[in-house]
Enzyme design. Structure first.
Site, PDB file in Angstrom:
ATOM      1  N   SER A 137      43.861  17.503  44.052  1.00 50.25           N
ATOM      2  CA  SER A 137      44.491  17.497  45.376  1.00 50.25           C
ATOM      3  C   SER A 137      45.322  16.240  45.576  1.00 50.25           C
ATOM      4  CB  SER A 137      43.390  17.541  46.436  1.00 50.25           C
ATOM      5  OG  SER A 137      43.932  17.254  47.703  1.00 50.25           O
ATOM      6  N   TYR A 161      35.798  13.521  50.012  1.00 49.69           N
ATOM      7  CA  TYR A 161      36.378  14.704  49.362  1.00 49.69           C
ATOM      8  C   TYR A 161      37.381  14.260  48.283  1.00 49.69           C
ATOM      9  CZ  TYR A 161      39.709  18.542  48.779  1.00 49.69           C
ATOM     10  OH  TYR A 161      40.568  19.483  48.243  1.00 49.69           O
ATOM     11  N   LYS A 165      37.395  14.578  44.004  1.00 47.49           N
ATOM     12  CA  LYS A 165      38.490  15.151  43.199  1.00 47.49           C
ATOM     13  C   LYS A 165      38.953  14.124  42.156  1.00 47.49           C
ATOM     14  CE  LYS A 165      39.002  19.282  44.923  1.00 47.49           C
ATOM     15  NZ  LYS A 165      38.806  20.497  44.128  1.00 47.49           N
TER      16      LYS A 165
END
Ligand code: UFG
Length: 355
Positions: A137, A161, A165
């Site tokens: 991302s 988050y 990633k």
């Protein structure tokens, strides 16, 4: 053509990617926990792809399971080998994706996203499958200093988050140190939006959406009264944040281009931005959506949202250079297809869902 495992294949990105992969002739095994997705989506993937029930049995196998369940993953690889159709590559999309939830429950994110990926990679290695496309991302860039963002720019995630990633990207790059050759692509998505033009599949958040497009659609269809625009004082021309919105079908085609390139062994390691290179502010999106849908979007400018950044904009040139991919759909296509999906499925996949 290859047999591929798609983790998270029933989700928003997964379902659209499956349509594109099936259409290109690949055979798929989906593993999905359905924690944040619906089996109706996979039935509609089969429908869009025109699969007969017999073809479906061979070309679109669906297994309910969790990527942290090593036994279940192992069986998938073993069964495929027994059927003389071993899994040749994996598109790894399974994971949790809410920035806010990752702040309140970071361990859950490290478990599902990082530990889940580790499980998957170890089972792949045990079954001699070393080709993977990973859903990374743009959030891993944090608050970049200059735009557009290139893949060589610093990785500095600002929420758990994003940290998970970035951690999986690190794990994948460590595998390159192995003697055995892996073929890996990390696709750094910008803002995936839109829906399949048929209106049969699209984004269906299980709870109250956090993201702009599902909210705009829900205001347009009167499920919500008002859109809160987070901040009117950002350092942008109209004071609202700018994002690089990419049509989900363009993103799906990016996965096809990446896996095909890896299967052809054109490169061992790819890190690619998947965006359009064109940015739109929140007010511009409201305006475009109103034009395309003919619906009024009531909105109010409120305080900035924690964790937002003024601008996110991709330099997608590497994807064009390395896998001959580029986005071909524009903001009008995005608004039209989002609205079509919402109109045809006012409550998403579950027709009797309580709003
Ligand atoms: N926005 C609003 N009101 C809302 C929701 C969003 O004004 O109710 C604004 C946000 O402030 C932002 C823009 O709309 O400026 C886009 O917001 P989204 O929540 O749709 O998307 P983000 O850019 O925050 O995040 C998305 C994904 C993340 C991913 C990130 C990559 O949701 O998973 O892009 O940069 F990590």
């Amino acid at each position: 053509m290859a047999r591929l495992l798609i983790t998270g294949g029933a989700g928003f990105i997964g379902s659209h990617t499956c349509v594109v992969l099936l259409n290109a002739g690949h055979d798929l095994v989906i593993v999905d926990s359905f924690a944040n997705s619906s089996p109706i989506a996979t039935a509609r993937v089969a429908n869009i792809s025109g699969l007969t029930p017999n073809q479906e049995k061979e070309r679109l196998v669906i297994i309910e399971g969790d990527i942290r369940d090593e036994g279940a993953l192992s069986s998938i690889f073993e069964n495929a080998t027994k059927q003389n159709q071993p899994i040749e590559g994996v598109i790894h999309l399974a994971g949790l994706k809410s920035v806010m939830e990752s702040i309140t429950q970071p361990l859950k994110y490290w478990d599902v996203n990082v530990n889940g990926s580790r499980c998957l990679l170890s089972i792949m290695e045990a079954h001699n499958c070393r080709t993977i496309v990973f859903s990374s991302s743009a959030t891993i860039y944090g608050n970049p200093e200059s735009f557009p963002i290139a893949e060589v720019d610093p990785i500095q995630p600002i929420n758990p988050y994003g940290a998970t990633k970035a951690a999986v990207e690190s794990m994948l790059s460590n595998l390159q140190g192995n003697k055995a050759i892996w073929h890996i692509a990390c696709l750094r998505y910008f803002n995936p939006v839109g829906a399949h033009p048929s209106g049969l599949i699209g984004e269906d958040p299980k709870n109250i959406p956090n993201n702009l497009f599902p909210l705009v659609c829900q205001v347009a269809i009167d499920r919500r009264k008002l859109l809160n625009v987070f901040g009117g004082d950002w350092p942008t021309p109209d004071g609202t944040c700018i994002r690089d919105y990419i049509h989900i079908m363009d993103l799906a085609e990016g996965h096809l281009a990446a896996i095909n390139s890896l299967l052809r062994k054109e490169s061992n390691y790819l890190t690619l931005n998947i965006g359009t290179g064109k940015g739109y502010s929140v007010l511009e999106i409201i305006n475009e959506f109103e034009k395309t849908s003919g619906e009024k979007i009531a909105y109010k400018i409120v305080n900035r949202r924690d964790g937002d950044t003024a601008i996110s904009l991709a330099d997608p040139s590497q994807a064009n250079k390395k896998i001959s991919w580029r986005a071909t759909r524009n903001i009008e296509d995005i608004c039209r297809d989002s609205w079509n999906w919402q109109r045809l499925n006012p409550t998403g996949f579950t027709m009797d869902k309580v709003i």
